[in-house]
Design a protein around this motif. Sequence first.
Motif, PDB file in Angstrom:
ATOM      1  N   PRO A  33      -6.016  -1.185  -9.609  1.00 40.64           N
ATOM      2  CA  PRO A  33      -7.076  -1.537 -10.566  1.00 40.64           C
ATOM      3  C   PRO A  33      -6.578  -1.487 -12.010  1.00 40.64           C
ATOM      4  O   PRO A  33      -5.682  -0.706 -12.351  1.00 40.64           O
ATOM      5  CB  PRO A  33      -8.160  -0.488 -10.301  1.00 40.64           C
ATOM      6  N   VAL A  34      -7.163  -2.324 -12.842  1.00 40.10           N
ATOM      7  CA  VAL A  34      -6.789  -2.388 -14.258  1.00 40.10           C
ATOM      8  C   VAL A  34      -7.046  -1.021 -14.906  1.00 40.10           C
ATOM      9  O   VAL A  34      -8.081  -0.386 -14.673  1.00 40.10           O
ATOM     10  CB  VAL A  34      -7.595  -3.489 -14.983  1.00 40.10           C
ATOM     11  N   GLY A  35      -6.084  -0.586 -15.713  1.00 33.13           N
ATOM     12  CA  GLY A  35      -6.227   0.683 -16.421  1.00 33.13           C
ATOM     13  C   GLY A  35      -5.669   1.872 -15.675  1.00 33.13           C
ATOM     14  O   GLY A  35      -5.736   3.007 -16.167  1.00 33.13           O
ATOM     15  N   TYR A  36      -5.097   1.629 -14.487  1.00 33.27           N
ATOM     16  CA  TYR A  36      -4.534   2.718 -13.688  1.00 33.27           C
ATOM     17  C   TYR A  36      -3.065   2.441 -13.378  1.00 33.27           C
ATOM     18  O   TYR A  36      -2.608   1.298 -13.362  1.00 33.27           O
ATOM     19  CB  TYR A  36      -5.290   2.895 -12.366  1.00 33.27           C
ATOM     20  N   ASP A  37      -2.346   3.523 -13.127  1.00 31.62           N
ATOM     21  CA  ASP A  37      -0.961   3.412 -12.708  1.00 31.62           C
ATOM     22  C   ASP A  37      -0.765   4.294 -11.472  1.00 31.62           C
ATOM     23  O   ASP A  37      -1.608   5.139 -11.152  1.00 31.62           O
ATOM     24  CB  ASP A  37      -0.019   3.859 -13.825  1.00 31.62           C
ATOM     25  N   VAL A  38       0.363   4.098 -10.802  1.00 27.35           N
ATOM     26  CA  VAL A  38       0.634   4.833  -9.569  1.00 27.35           C
ATOM     27  C   VAL A  38       1.224   6.201  -9.910  1.00 27.35           C
ATOM     28  O   VAL A  38       2.315   6.297 -10.472  1.00 27.35           O
ATOM     29  CB  VAL A  38       1.594   4.045  -8.660  1.00 27.35           C
ATOM     30  N   GLU A  39       0.495   7.224  -9.551  1.00 26.30           N
ATOM     31  CA  GLU A  39       0.967   8.594  -9.759  1.00 26.30           C
ATOM     32  C   GLU A  39       1.806   9.072  -8.584  1.00 26.30           C
ATOM     33  O   GLU A  39       2.786   9.782  -8.747  1.00 26.30           O
ATOM     34  CB  GLU A  39      -0.243   9.533  -9.948  1.00 26.30           C
ATOM     35  N   TYR A  40       1.387   8.670  -7.376  1.00 22.91           N
ATOM     36  CA  TYR A  40       2.103   9.114  -6.169  1.00 22.91           C
ATOM     37  C   TYR A  40       2.058   8.002  -5.129  1.00 22.91           C
ATOM     38  O   TYR A  40       0.999   7.449  -4.832  1.00 22.91           O
ATOM     39  CB  TYR A  40       1.459  10.375  -5.597  1.00 22.91           C
ATOM     40  N   LEU A  41       3.219   7.688  -4.588  1.00 26.10           N
ATOM     41  CA  LEU A  41       3.351   6.708  -3.514  1.00 26.10           C
ATOM     42  C   LEU A  41       3.910   7.432  -2.289  1.00 26.10           C
ATOM     43  O   LEU A  41       4.966   8.066  -2.375  1.00 26.10           O
ATOM     44  CB  LEU A  41       4.295   5.572  -3.934  1.00 26.10           C
ATOM     45  N   PRO A  42       3.233   7.402  -1.154  1.00 29.26           N
ATOM     46  CA  PRO A  42       3.710   8.128   0.016  1.00 29.26           C
ATOM     47  C   PRO A  42       5.115   7.711   0.424  1.00 29.26           C
ATOM     48  O   PRO A  42       5.516   6.556   0.239  1.00 29.26           O
ATOM     49  CB  PRO A  42       2.692   7.757   1.102  1.00 29.26           C
ATOM     50  N   ALA A  43       5.822   8.650   0.967  1.00 31.34           N
ATOM     51  CA  ALA A  43       7.165   8.357   1.491  1.00 31.34           C
ATOM     52  C   ALA A  43       7.044   7.565   2.785  1.00 31.34           C
ATOM     53  O   ALA A  43       6.036   7.655   3.508  1.00 31.34           O
ATOM     54  CB  ALA A  43       7.916   9.659   1.739  1.00 31.34           C
ATOM     55  N   ASN A  44       8.059   6.765   3.065  1.00 29.59           N
ATOM     56  CA  ASN A  44       8.079   6.046   4.331  1.00 29.59           C
ATOM     57  C   ASN A  44       8.161   7.038   5.486  1.00 29.59           C
ATOM     58  O   ASN A  44       8.748   8.118   5.357  1.00 29.59           O
ATOM     59  CB  ASN A  44       9.263   5.094   4.377  1.00 29.59           C
ATOM     60  N   ALA A  45       7.572   6.670   6.609  1.00 31.09           N
ATOM     61  CA  ALA A  45       7.563   7.555   7.775  1.00 31.09           C
ATOM     62  C   ALA A  45       7.919   6.745   9.017  1.00 31.09           C
ATOM     63  O   ALA A  45       7.560   5.573   9.144  1.00 31.09           O
ATOM     64  CB  ALA A  45       6.191   8.200   7.948  1.00 31.09           C
ATOM     65  N   GLU A  46       8.629   7.396   9.919  1.00 29.05           N
ATOM     66  CA  GLU A  46       9.088   6.699  11.125  1.00 29.05           C
ATOM     67  C   GLU A  46       9.218   7.674  12.277  1.00 29.05           C
ATOM     68  O   GLU A  46       9.566   8.832  12.099  1.00 29.05           O
ATOM     69  CB  GLU A  46      10.427   6.016  10.859  1.00 29.05           C
ATOM     70  N   GLY A  47       8.896   7.193  13.459  1.00 23.99           N
ATOM     71  CA  GLY A  47       9.097   7.967  14.674  1.00 23.99           C
ATOM     72  C   GLY A  47       9.358   7.026  15.828  1.00 23.99           C
ATOM     73  O   GLY A  47       8.630   6.038  16.004  1.00 23.99           O
ATOM     74  N   LYS A  48      10.402   7.291  16.585  1.00 28.77           N
ATOM     75  CA  LYS A  48      10.750   6.416  17.702  1.00 28.77           C
ATOM     76  C   LYS A  48      10.899   7.224  18.978  1.00 28.77           C
ATOM     77  O   LYS A  48      11.538   8.272  18.996  1.00 28.77           O
ATOM     78  CB  LYS A  48      12.065   5.674  17.411  1.00 28.77           C
ATOM     79  N   ASP A  49      10.283   6.713  20.031  1.00 26.18           N
ATOM     80  CA  ASP A  49      10.404   7.326  21.336  1.00 26.18           C
ATOM     81  C   ASP A  49      10.244   6.234  22.384  1.00 26.18           C
ATOM     82  O   ASP A  49       9.806   5.116  22.076  1.00 26.18           O
ATOM     83  CB  ASP A  49       9.345   8.414  21.521  1.00 26.18           C
ATOM     84  N   LYS A  50      10.560   6.550  23.608  1.00 32.56           N
ATOM     85  CA  LYS A  50      10.479   5.569  24.690  1.00 32.56           C
ATOM     86  C   LYS A  50       9.052   5.065  24.880  1.00 32.56           C
ATOM     87  O   LYS A  50       8.831   3.874  25.108  1.00 32.56           O
ATOM     88  CB  LYS A  50      10.991   6.200  25.982  1.00 32.56           C
ATOM     89  N   VAL A  51       8.057   5.958  24.766  1.00 33.00           N
ATOM     90  CA  VAL A  51       6.690   5.587  25.124  1.00 33.00           C
ATOM     91  C   VAL A  51       5.815   5.255  23.920  1.00 33.00           C
ATOM     92  O   VAL A  51       4.817   4.544  24.042  1.00 33.00           O
ATOM     93  CB  VAL A  51       6.020   6.708  25.951  1.00 33.00           C
ATOM     94  N   LEU A  52       6.158   5.774  22.735  1.00 34.74           N
ATOM     95  CA  LEU A  52       5.341   5.566  21.543  1.00 34.74           C
ATOM     96  C   LEU A  52       6.238   5.627  20.321  1.00 34.74           C
ATOM     97  O   LEU A  52       7.138   6.479  20.245  1.00 34.74           O
ATOM     98  CB  LEU A  52       4.251   6.652  21.449  1.00 34.74           C
TER      99      LEU A  52
END
Length: 410
Positions: A335-354
């Motif tokens: 939104p106009v008038g705002y800046d990003v204070e915090y951006l979440p870190a990328n997340a990853e998980g790999k397994d055979k079933v999920l």
Amino acid sequence: MYYIEEATVAGQPRKLLSGVSELFSLYSGFVGQMEKQDAPAMKKTVDSLMVGAKTEEDRVRRVFYWVQDNVRYIAFENGLRGFVPHAAGLVYGRRYGDCKDMANLTHEMLKLAGVKSYLTWIGTRDLPYRYSEVATPGVDNHMIATYEAKPGQYVFLDATGQYTPFGLPSSMIQGKEALLSLDGKNYKVVSVPVIEKEKNHVADVSTVTLDGTGLRGKGQLSMAGYPKIRQSYALDGLDQTTEPKYLKRLLERGNNKFFVDKYAVHNREERDQPLTIDYEYHVQDYVQKLDDEIYVNLNLEQPYANDRIDPTKRRLPRYNEYNHTDHTRTEFEIPVGYDVEYLPANAEGKDKVLGFNIRYERQGNKIVQSKDVYVNYLLLQPTEFAQWNAMVDKLTAAYRDVIILKRKKA
């Protein structure tokens, strides 16, 4: 399961159900009981379907889709009608039949089109048996036709699946053994493949803007493979009152103050194209504001969040209809008038079933979240519950991460 392998008949020993050969002989006898019936109208229909067909595969596709579109599935299981198909001409004229009738009609129409196919007996995934284990009619509860495109390359034609595209077996026969009648005396047992998760793909791409303490979004949902088939059945027959209610449940995200403002469904009848839904929505009271900061969770949809399995209460495998991959891309306008204070870190998980992969990126005045979640099992065994739970915990934690926006100083 009890069955008679051999018995004395008229003073002579006779093998009854001692192996696949005897089972096939029994089935061939059932097929041989079909009454023959001339059907010149069926021949005329096949001839008209073949006009303009350039390849053998095109001929098979046209016949398969004609049976799907023009013959209504009605089950018959009484006595020998549970085993003996009706003649193809009779089914063609009546325009209804069970799986055996539709399989035989497909088989005979392909024969008229000059294409070889095989009548095929098979059991759905409700029956956990293989022919090598129990060669009896208890292994089978379904019948289809099979087309051999190339030596050893089989296309399983289940016309009872109204929205099933050519080349994709019904989800209920994935991984099962099929008994093919090569002719009246010879047979072959082949395996139906399990369709890989990449072919059963759901993609949701949308743009989202802030609207007070809510959000407004616009996007497109696209489904291919089994997800498309499932939703096509769900949408079939809905009227102007029930369809919007169903679409609201299908598209719902954020919280229970979600509203669909506009939608359009495309390609439901086009089997070879993805089902797409264009939509616009708004959701109320979703964004948190505190002083000069705004907190936004872009994980508006959180599949499998907190979906843990308690191994002390569940001792049997968990069933899944098909493997699949879900992709979500959400573009959030800062939104106009705002800046990003915090951006979440990328997340990853790999397994055979999920597995999952969540990525955040700032692009100009937008924050783009790309999220992929896959499920890769048909039966989740109890020995796999722990790894499932571990991945669910990791995914649930990733869902909680939020974007923090801060008002710019004047």
